[in-house]
Design a protein around this motif. Structure first.
Motif, mmCIF file in Angstrom:
data_model
loop_
_atom_site.group_PDB
_atom_site.id
_atom_site.type_symbol
_atom_site.label_atom_id
_atom_site.label_comp_id
_atom_site.label_asym_id
_atom_site.label_seq_id
_atom_site.Cartn_x
_atom_site.Cartn_y
_atom_site.Cartn_z
ATOM 1 N N LEU A 365 0.815 -1.222 0.000
ATOM 2 C CA LEU A 365 0.000 0.000 0.000
ATOM 3 C C LEU A 365 0.846 1.268 0.000
ATOM 4 O O LEU A 365 0.310 2.369 -0.049
ATOM 5 N N GLY A 366 2.153 1.117 0.108
ATOM 6 C CA GLY A 366 3.036 2.270 0.001
ATOM 7 C C GLY A 366 3.349 2.952 1.317
ATOM 8 O O GLY A 366 4.399 3.556 1.475
ATOM 9 N N ALA A 367 2.427 2.881 2.266
ATOM 10 C CA ALA A 367 2.627 3.582 3.535
ATOM 11 C C ALA A 367 1.628 3.075 4.563
ATOM 12 O O ALA A 367 0.644 2.418 4.208
ATOM 13 N N ALA A 368 1.882 3.430 5.818
ATOM 14 C CA ALA A 368 0.902 3.169 6.866
ATOM 15 C C ALA A 368 -0.327 4.041 6.619
ATOM 16 O O ALA A 368 -0.242 5.068 5.941
ATOM 17 N N GLY A 369 -1.459 3.649 7.179
ATOM 18 C CA GLY A 369 -2.656 4.472 7.017
ATOM 19 C C GLY A 369 -3.728 4.069 8.003
ATOM 20 O O GLY A 369 -3.732 2.951 8.526
ATOM 21 N N GLU A 370 -4.630 5.033 8.256
ATOM 22 C CA GLU A 370 -5.768 4.762 9.151
ATOM 23 C C GLU A 370 -7.004 5.378 8.516
ATOM 24 O O GLU A 370 -7.105 6.604 8.412
ATOM 25 N N TYR A 371 -7.911 4.548 8.053
ATOM 26 C CA TYR A 371 -9.064 5.026 7.290
ATOM 27 C C TYR A 371 -10.321 4.263 7.684
ATOM 28 O O TYR A 371 -10.252 3.207 8.316
ATOM 29 N N SER A 372 -11.450 4.785 7.213
ATOM 30 C CA SER A 372 -12.716 4.082 7.433
ATOM 31 C C SER A 372 -12.800 2.899 6.474
ATOM 32 O O SER A 372 -12.063 2.814 5.486
ATOM 33 N N ASP A 373 -13.729 2.032 6.778
ATOM 34 C CA ASP A 373 -14.007 0.866 5.951
ATOM 35 C C ASP A 373 -14.192 1.238 4.477
ATOM 36 O O ASP A 373 -13.575 0.661 3.590
ATOM 37 N N ARG A 374 -15.015 2.234 4.197
ATOM 38 C CA ARG A 374 -15.273 2.597 2.791
ATOM 39 C C ARG A 374 -14.074 3.282 2.147
ATOM 40 O O ARG A 374 -13.825 3.128 0.954
ATOM 41 N N GLU A 375 -13.347 4.062 2.932
ATOM 42 C CA GLU A 375 -12.149 4.705 2.381
ATOM 43 C C GLU A 375 -11.122 3.661 1.940
ATOM 44 O O GLU A 375 -10.479 3.800 0.907
ATOM 45 N N TRP A 376 -10.995 2.594 2.730
ATOM 46 C CA TRP A 376 -10.024 1.556 2.355
ATOM 47 C C TRP A 376 -10.400 0.922 1.018
ATOM 48 O O TRP A 376 -9.539 0.613 0.196
ATOM 49 N N LEU A 377 -11.697 0.715 0.788
ATOM 50 C CA LEU A 377 -12.121 0.119 -0.486
ATOM 51 C C LEU A 377 -11.644 0.978 -1.657
ATOM 52 O O LEU A 377 -11.028 0.485 -2.607
ATOM 53 N N ALA A 378 -11.923 2.280 -1.576
ATOM 54 C CA ALA A 378 -11.545 3.166 -2.683
ATOM 55 C C ALA A 378 -10.025 3.257 -2.825
ATOM 56 O O ALA A 378 -9.495 3.274 -3.942
ATOM 57 N N ARG A 379 -9.306 3.289 -1.692
ATOM 58 C CA ARG A 379 -7.856 3.458 -1.733
ATOM 59 C C ARG A 379 -7.110 2.213 -2.205
ATOM 60 O O ARG A 379 -5.959 2.304 -2.636
ATOM 61 N N THR A 380 -7.712 1.045 -2.053
ATOM 62 C CA THR A 380 -6.993 -0.199 -2.383
ATOM 63 C C THR A 380 -7.487 -0.854 -3.662
ATOM 64 O O THR A 380 -6.948 -1.879 -4.073
ATOM 65 N N LEU A 381 -8.509 -0.267 -4.287
ATOM 66 C CA LEU A 381 -9.135 -0.915 -5.449
ATOM 67 C C LEU A 381 -8.126 -1.278 -6.535
ATOM 68 O O LEU A 381 -8.205 -2.346 -7.133
ATOM 69 N N GLU A 382 -7.166 -0.394 -6.786
ATOM 70 C CA GLU A 382 -6.206 -0.616 -7.877
ATOM 71 C C GLU A 382 -4.872 -1.172 -7.385
ATOM 72 O O GLU A 382 -3.884 -1.142 -8.110
#
Ligand SMILES: [Zn+2]
Length: 480
Positions: A365-382
């Motif tokens: 994923l390139g870096a650490a991160g802290e996001y909501s459930d839906r944000e993770w979907l959009a951020r990891t889709l590709e």
């Protein structure tokens, strides 16, 4: 889709093309080879970027469409599993506490769901199911083209059987169209079945997509698209070419661990059980003879707390060729172990998900991160592992999930040596080619979506109250 009449006149259909890849589908559509789907679905609606659930395997990955819940919430963590709280080591007397849906236990997909969980068939009484392995809640006489042993059994071994089977489902779909049922769930196993024998782009596979297009045309002629309707054409996972196999049961036996595994569930004094799902991921349970209510943590295993189990076993599994990662639990969440190092996933007090690469960026994923459930979907889709933070955490909600989950890398599966015939393409892993799936709708949907989101979408469209506590959310009604 919402033009005109009241909710009471609406109908919905979910056509599941098992194993359809979104990129193969879009390539054919762009070439003009799916004219009926273009006219009735893509024209008024379109394709929405989507992910399935982990493990991305047939049957288990149908649950989201019918329950709105992940496999972990459904307590069905794979196509094979062991209940460590009940399996006491007597392979015959305890056989009901080990599961393999690819056989005589296939029907148990219906009864292994938690009591009180309601399927779309429970909630929409005027439902019909075609070739569905899950029929819970369906009223008597409302099943067509019975899935049953025909599919899990011999037919699945012969490519020649899939064309006629999809056509039989298509004919049944056309016959029921004039009845205008409120909800239809139709499964077309052909793309998955034929792809297993070939590459996902093989001409024989492409022909199965074209056949689906013909069925959509015939369904339209029979009145399937008349009136107010929501029609979804979806898949439960993608597939990818398998070039090499890694049998982790044999690898564990090689370091002196007697390993309980299918198809013969007899092993004298097993130290570990391996349950392969679909075939690119597997659950690993240590000390399967010992009844216990909790998992062994990574730290315990590595501290040598399990007599007879080498403390290095997790690094050993993670370093096997073709293993992308091994995932286990610790006090604060999940530990992800790859041959390069470790990362963690945890849920924070405010309901977000934190990813921390400690010694390696295991999820790329390139870096650490802290996001909501839906944000993770959009951020990891590709990314290489779409929706992995959410999907890994959901799986460990089930008490039936192993101490470890082993996940295969691109080009590999964890195939068991007895399997026949050999699969040339597979699924079941967390990689993009397996996790990205097809969602086509006759109305534009706000994406990306997960397959769990289509259950509340259908219910809301039909004016049926959406049950509380499900994992899916209606596309377009998402808050981040
Ligand atoms: Zn499938």
């Amino acid at each position: 889709m919402t033009a005109g009449t009241s909710v009471s006149g609406r109908r919905a259909a979910l056509l599941l093309v098992d194993g359809a890849r979104n990129d193969v589908f879009e390539s054919l559509a762009e070439a003009g080879e799916l004219p009926h789907i273009e006219r009735h679905l893509l024209g008024p609606g379109g394709v929405t970027p989507a992910t399935t659930v982990f493990p991305s395997t047939t049957g288990v990955a149908y649950l989201p469409f019918l329950t709105g819940c992940y496999p972990g919430t459904c307590d069905i963590p794979g196509i094979r599993w062991l209940d460590a709280a009940r399996y006491g080591g007597d392979w015959w007397r305890n056989r009901d506490h080990v599961r393999n849906y690819c056989g005589y236990q296939g029907e148990k997909l219906n009864t292994d769901l938690p009591d009180g969980m309601r399927t779309v068939f429970d909630l929409v009484p005027d439902s019909l199911a075609l070739c569905s392995p899950i029929t819970r809640g369906l009223r008597d006489g409302r099943e067509r083209v019975s899935f049953g042993r025909k599919f899990w059994g011999s037919l699945a071994h012969y490519t020649a059987g899939y064309g006629p089977l999809d056509r039989a489902v298509g004919q049944a779909l056309c016959r029921l169209a004039p009845q205008r049922p409120r909800f239809v769930f139709a499964v077309f196993p052909g793309v998955d079945g034929v792809t297993h024998f070939h590459d996902p782009w093989h001409p024989a596979v492409l022909e199965m997509y074209r056949q689906i297009d013909g069925i959509v045309g015939a369904y339209a002629d029979a009145g399937g698209f008349d009136g107010d309707h929501l029609t979804l054409l979806v898949s439960d996972h993608g597939l990818e070419r398998v070039r090499r196999h890694t049998d982790i049961s044999l690898a564990l036996e090689a370091i002196g661990l007697p390993t309980l595994r299918h198809p013969i569930l007899w092993r004298k004094d097993p130290e570990v059980a391996v349950m392969v799902s679909g075939n690119a991921s597997a659950q690993v349970y240590f000390k399967p003879r010992v009844l216990r209510e909790r998992r062994f943590h990574v730290a315990e295993i590595e501290a040598g707390a399990l007599a007879g189990v080498p403390p290095t076993v997790i690094d050993y599994l993670a370093a096997l060729p073709g293993v992308a990662m091994v995932v286990g639990t610790d006090d604060s969440g999940l530990t992800l172990i790859s041959r390069l190092g470790r990362a963690t996933l945890s849920e924070t007090d405010c309901g977000r998900i934190a990813y921390r690469p400690d010694t390696a960026d295991v999820l790329s994923l390139g870096a650490a991160g802290e996001y909501s459930d839906r944000e993770w979907l959009a951020r990891t889709l590709e990314t290489p592992y779409p929706d992995a933070p959410v999907q890994l955490l959901q799986l460990f909600r089930s008490s039936r999930t192993g101490d470890l989950v082993v996940i295969a890398d691109v080009g590999y599966d964890l195939r068991v040596e007895w399997e026949f015939p050999e699969h040339r393409s597979g699924h079941g892993s967390l990689i993009a080619a397996h996790m990205r799936c097809l969602v086509v709708s006759n109305a534009p949907l706000a994406g990306p979506v997960r397959t769990v989101d289509l259950f509340p979408l259908v219910l809301d469209y039909l004016g049926v109250p959406v049950p509380d506590g499900i994992d899916g959310v209606i596309p377009g009604k998402v808050s981040t």
